[in-house]
Design an enzyme around this catalytic site. Sequence first.
Site, PDB file in Angstrom:
ATOM      1  N   ALA A  29       0.845  -1.197   0.000  1.00 49.31           N
ATOM      2  CA  ALA A  29       0.000   0.000   0.000  1.00 49.31           C
ATOM      3  C   ALA A  29       0.879   1.244   0.000  1.00 49.31           C
ATOM      4  CB  ALA A  29      -0.917  -0.014   1.218  1.00 49.31           C
ATOM      5  N   ASN A  30       0.273   2.409   0.153  1.00 47.04           N
ATOM      6  CA  ASN A  30       1.035   3.652   0.290  1.00 47.04           C
ATOM      7  C   ASN A  30       0.326   4.560   1.281  1.00 47.04           C
ATOM      8  OD1 ASN A  30      -0.825   5.567  -1.197  1.00 47.04           O
ATOM      9  ND2 ASN A  30      -0.483   4.021  -2.791  1.00 47.04           N
TER      10      ASN A  30
END
Length: 218
Positions: A29-30
């Site tokens: 993810a980020n």
Amino acid sequence: PGALPLTGRHVLVTSGPTHEPIDPVRFLANRSSGQQGHAIAAALAALGARVTLVAGPVAIPDPQGVETLHVETAREMMAACEAALPADAAVFAAAVADWRPAEPAAQKMKKPLDQSAPPLALVPNPDILATLSRHPQRPELVIGFAAETERVIEHAQAKLARKGCDWIVANDVSGDAMGGAENTVHLVTHHGVEHWPRLPKVEVAARLADRVAEALHP
Ligand code: C5P
């Protein structure tokens, strides 16, 4: 007369990160919060647009008066965007993961007994902005984002050409824009560059919504 400027218009907005599964309990993810994209969806709705917001996993509430579709992965985000067409305009503010694990494991991956790490092969995700910019049902106005720490305008102009969109909101993230409440952006179009002052993210959203309304006006 009396109607809001985007009444009768449909606008698609993406926001937030995507999650790309590694196995049933792990993902890539980020740090995108969805703050700017959600504010844009709300600002467009406030001008009378019917807004479809395709949101990755975020911790903030659905904007009021906006149809919000929740997705996890880039491929789900792409499918939701295509299913939402036709739209008069689209704003791609999501921080889509560039890659995903090639083959997510069906069961939780176990630690190898010899202390080695398992290999993690990645494959590229589809580029939603580029795909929708060249789609048979391309929205009349397609807007992308570009977060850059240096040579912000140059990179945005290159992205404008490469992605096939109409405008790039170039986001100067060299300061503290990431996660902060304020943002410094430049509106890069095929006609030139407009520098906006440092503004609260809700003000960036309101200005952009005004621009969309002007551009879609007959
Ligand atoms: O190439 P880059 O990721 O910097 O481009 C950013 C722009 O492209 C953003 O508008 C983002 O929402 C969009 N994008 C996308 N799908 C991807 C990658 C980026 O829609 N897979």
